[in-house]
Design a protein around this motif. Structure first.
Motif, mmCIF file in Angstrom:
data_model
loop_
_atom_site.group_PDB
_atom_site.id
_atom_site.type_symbol
_atom_site.label_atom_id
_atom_site.label_comp_id
_atom_site.label_asym_id
_atom_site.label_seq_id
_atom_site.Cartn_x
_atom_site.Cartn_y
_atom_site.Cartn_z
ATOM 1 N N ARG A 37 0.836 -1.203 0.000
ATOM 2 C CA ARG A 37 0.000 0.000 0.000
ATOM 3 C C ARG A 37 0.871 1.253 0.000
ATOM 4 O O ARG A 37 0.525 2.280 -0.586
ATOM 5 C CB ARG A 37 -0.923 -0.006 1.219
ATOM 6 N N ALA A 38 2.039 1.156 0.657
ATOM 7 C CA ALA A 38 2.959 2.295 0.707
ATOM 8 C C ALA A 38 3.591 2.593 -0.645
ATOM 9 O O ALA A 38 4.227 3.635 -0.817
ATOM 10 C CB ALA A 38 4.052 2.029 1.747
ATOM 11 N N TRP A 39 3.430 1.697 -1.598
ATOM 12 C CA TRP A 39 3.995 1.886 -2.934
ATOM 13 C C TRP A 39 3.122 2.759 -3.829
ATOM 14 O O TRP A 39 3.543 3.179 -4.896
ATOM 15 C CB TRP A 39 4.170 0.542 -3.635
ATOM 16 N N ARG A 40 1.893 3.017 -3.417
ATOM 17 C CA ARG A 40 0.929 3.645 -4.327
ATOM 18 C C ARG A 40 1.400 4.989 -4.857
ATOM 19 O O ARG A 40 1.162 5.329 -6.011
ATOM 20 C CB ARG A 40 -0.426 3.797 -3.626
ATOM 21 N N GLY A 41 2.067 5.768 -3.996
ATOM 22 C CA GLY A 41 2.521 7.074 -4.432
ATOM 23 C C GLY A 41 3.687 7.025 -5.392
ATOM 24 O O GLY A 41 3.950 7.988 -6.118
ATOM 25 N N GLY A 42 4.403 5.886 -5.430
ATOM 26 C CA GLY A 42 5.593 5.794 -6.261
ATOM 27 C C GLY A 42 5.406 5.035 -7.557
ATOM 28 O O GLY A 42 6.191 5.208 -8.497
ATOM 29 N N ILE A 43 4.384 4.190 -7.628
ATOM 30 C CA ILE A 43 4.158 3.399 -8.843
ATOM 31 C C ILE A 43 3.605 4.287 -9.960
ATOM 32 O O ILE A 43 2.749 5.137 -9.724
ATOM 33 C CB ILE A 43 3.193 2.233 -8.545
ATOM 34 N N ALA A 44 4.105 4.073 -11.167
ATOM 35 C CA ALA A 44 3.684 4.867 -12.315
ATOM 36 C C ALA A 44 2.175 4.766 -12.546
ATOM 37 O O ALA A 44 1.539 3.756 -12.214
ATOM 38 C CB ALA A 44 4.440 4.411 -13.562
ATOM 39 N N ASP A 45 1.604 5.826 -13.137
ATOM 40 C CA ASP A 45 0.162 5.880 -13.333
ATOM 41 C C ASP A 45 -0.359 4.859 -14.326
ATOM 42 O O ASP A 45 -1.560 4.575 -14.355
ATOM 43 C CB ASP A 45 -0.251 7.284 -13.791
ATOM 44 N N ASP A 46 0.527 4.311 -15.156
ATOM 45 C CA ASP A 46 0.064 3.326 -16.135
ATOM 46 C C ASP A 46 0.276 1.893 -15.655
ATOM 47 O O ASP A 46 0.216 0.952 -16.441
ATOM 48 C CB ASP A 46 0.730 3.544 -17.496
ATOM 49 N N VAL A 47 0.525 1.735 -14.372
ATOM 50 C CA VAL A 47 0.686 0.398 -13.783
ATOM 51 C C VAL A 47 -0.429 0.160 -12.766
ATOM 52 O O VAL A 47 -0.645 0.970 -11.861
ATOM 53 C CB VAL A 47 2.055 0.239 -13.096
ATOM 54 N N GLU A 48 -1.125 -0.938 -12.927
ATOM 55 C CA GLU A 48 -2.148 -1.368 -11.972
ATOM 56 C C GLU A 48 -1.465 -2.186 -10.878
ATOM 57 O O GLU A 48 -0.774 -3.162 -11.172
ATOM 58 C CB GLU A 48 -3.203 -2.197 -12.701
ATOM 59 N N ASP A 233 9.619 -2.574 2.902
ATOM 60 C CA ASP A 233 8.892 -1.723 3.846
ATOM 61 C C ASP A 233 9.598 -0.394 4.073
ATOM 62 O O ASP A 233 8.975 0.668 4.089
ATOM 63 C CB ASP A 233 8.754 -2.424 5.203
ATOM 64 N N SER A 234 10.921 -0.451 4.255
ATOM 65 C CA SER A 234 11.651 0.740 4.701
ATOM 66 C C SER A 234 12.074 1.671 3.571
ATOM 67 O O SER A 234 12.277 2.862 3.794
ATOM 68 C CB SER A 234 12.902 0.310 5.489
ATOM 69 N N HIS A 235 12.203 1.154 2.337
ATOM 70 C CA HIS A 235 12.672 1.976 1.222
ATOM 71 C C HIS A 235 11.790 1.791 -0.014
ATOM 72 O O HIS A 235 12.273 1.421 -1.092
ATOM 73 C CB HIS A 235 14.126 1.640 0.883
ATOM 74 N N PRO A 236 10.500 2.067 0.112
ATOM 75 C CA PRO A 236 9.604 1.861 -1.042
ATOM 76 C C PRO A 236 9.953 2.734 -2.234
ATOM 77 O O PRO A 236 9.714 2.343 -3.383
ATOM 78 C CB PRO A 236 8.222 2.210 -0.477
ATOM 79 N N ILE A 242 12.677 1.409 -9.396
ATOM 80 C CA ILE A 242 13.229 0.291 -10.166
ATOM 81 C C ILE A 242 12.119 -0.402 -10.950
ATOM 82 O O ILE A 242 12.259 -0.700 -12.138
ATOM 83 C CB ILE A 242 13.937 -0.703 -9.225
ATOM 84 N N VAL A 243 10.998 -0.662 -10.276
ATOM 85 C CA VAL A 243 9.872 -1.330 -10.935
ATOM 86 C C VAL A 243 9.375 -0.498 -12.116
ATOM 87 O O VAL A 243 9.127 -1.033 -13.210
ATOM 88 C CB VAL A 243 8.731 -1.569 -9.925
ATOM 89 N N ASN A 244 9.234 0.803 -11.934
ATOM 90 C CA ASN A 244 8.711 1.654 -13.005
ATOM 91 C C ASN A 244 9.566 1.595 -14.267
ATOM 92 O O ASN A 244 9.042 1.614 -15.383
ATOM 93 C CB ASN A 244 8.613 3.104 -12.530
ATOM 94 N N THR A 245 10.897 1.540 -14.108
ATOM 95 C CA THR A 245 11.763 1.518 -15.282
ATOM 96 C C THR A 245 11.775 0.160 -15.971
ATOM 97 O O THR A 245 12.192 0.063 -17.128
ATOM 98 C CB THR A 245 13.217 1.892 -14.914
ATOM 99 N N ARG A 246 11.295 -0.879 -15.285
ATOM 100 C CA ARG A 246 11.304 -2.228 -15.865
ATOM 101 C C ARG A 246 9.945 -2.663 -16.407
ATOM 102 O O ARG A 246 9.892 -3.508 -17.296
ATOM 103 C CB ARG A 246 11.754 -3.250 -14.821
ATOM 104 N N MET A 247 8.870 -2.141 -15.877
ATOM 105 C CA MET A 247 7.551 -2.552 -16.348
ATOM 106 C C MET A 247 7.396 -2.225 -17.829
ATOM 107 O O MET A 247 7.642 -1.123 -18.280
ATOM 108 C CB MET A 247 6.460 -1.844 -15.554
#
Length: 270
Positions: A37-48, A233-236, A242-247
């Motif tokens: 849930r803490a990832w929501r602000g960091g995940i790109a808008d085109d990723v569900e 948990d500590s470094h979302p 990293i996830v955004n650049t790979r998706m």
């Protein structure tokens, strides 16, 4: 997007742009959707962003836990099948990394071309022997102490005996599955792998994760992040960048394993 009555899948963030894909997340032993849930602000808008919920926690607390891998993998795969005919990736941490790997194998075979990437973090490669003695064989007292030392479980949980008695059986059950897990497959995964580790992880760090390169026919990279075993948990902010650049990048143009660790998200812009 997961249906509100889907007991297996929780939508943490819907895509607000044309989706590059769906990211299925699997937490560590006993973990909950709160990690992701803490990832929501960091995940790109085109990723569900979806989190898989297993029995033994949250709204599924009273359901029987799994004690064998095959029924667990089969049931989760069946539950995710309605979502797998579109572009997706799997992210699993520790115990969740093992489950994500098994599901990636099934999904890439059953729905060719839709599984874009496997992310594993804090998770030994299948050919790395599990450290002994096994935690799941410890006495109740020793097991409690070991879980407390690991971190990941909020300190206040250990101050509430009733809550602890609800939580620990699930943690022990999934740690057992993590400890007895090994690779029984005869072929490598046909999906790129991004493996994340922390140099401060006393459980599964660089040495136990190097072997992931042997389990894919495609590109594999090993990326260093800060934060110890529970860096999800500590470094979302590190992980989500990293996830955004790979998706959506299925062609393996990232830095390959063996050319050096990637030290920070700033180094990883494609």
């Amino acid at each position: 997007m997961a249906a509100p009555d889907d007991k297996w899948v929780m939508t943490l963030k819907a895509a607000v742009a044309e989706p590059a894909g769906t990211l299925f997340c699997f937490p560590y032993a006993g973990g909950s959707p709160e990690t992701f849930r803490a990832w929501r602000g960091g995940i790109a808008d085109d990723v569900e962003l979806l989190c898989v919920i297993l029995p033994g926690r949250g709204r599924r607390l009273k359901e029987a836990r799994y004690d064998r891998w095959q029924p667990l993998v089969d049931d989760v795969f069946e539950a995710l099948s309605p979502y797998l005919n579109r572009r997706h990736a799997f992210y699993g941490h520790s115990f969740g990394g093992r489950l994500a790997y098994e599901l990636s194998r099934l999904a890439s075979a059953e729905y060719p071309g839709t599984t874009q990437r496997l992310f594993v973090s804090g998770c030994r490669s299948p050919d790395t022997p599990q450290r002994r003695p096994y935690m799941h064989e410890m006495t109740e007292s020793d097991f409690r102490d070991a879980v407390a030392r690991m971190g990941g479980t909020p300190a206040e949980v250990f101050e509430q005996e009733r809550l602890l008695r609800l939580v620990l059986p699930t943690v022990r059950s999934e740690i057992r599955l993590a400890e007895i897990w090994d690779d029984l497959h005869t072929s490598a995964l046909d999906v790129p792998i991004t493996a994340l580790y922390s140099p401060d992880d006393p459980i599964d760090g660089l040495c136990t994760m190097r072997g992931w390169q042997n389990f894919t026919k495609r590109h594999c990279e090993l990326i260093e992040v800060p934060g110890g075993h529970f860096f999800v948990d500590s470094h979302p902010e590190y992980v989500t960048r990293i996830v955004n650049t790979r998706m959506g990048n299925a062609n393996g143009c990232d830095r390959p394993l063996g050319s050096g660790s990637v030290r920070s998200p700033e180094d990883q812009q494609d």
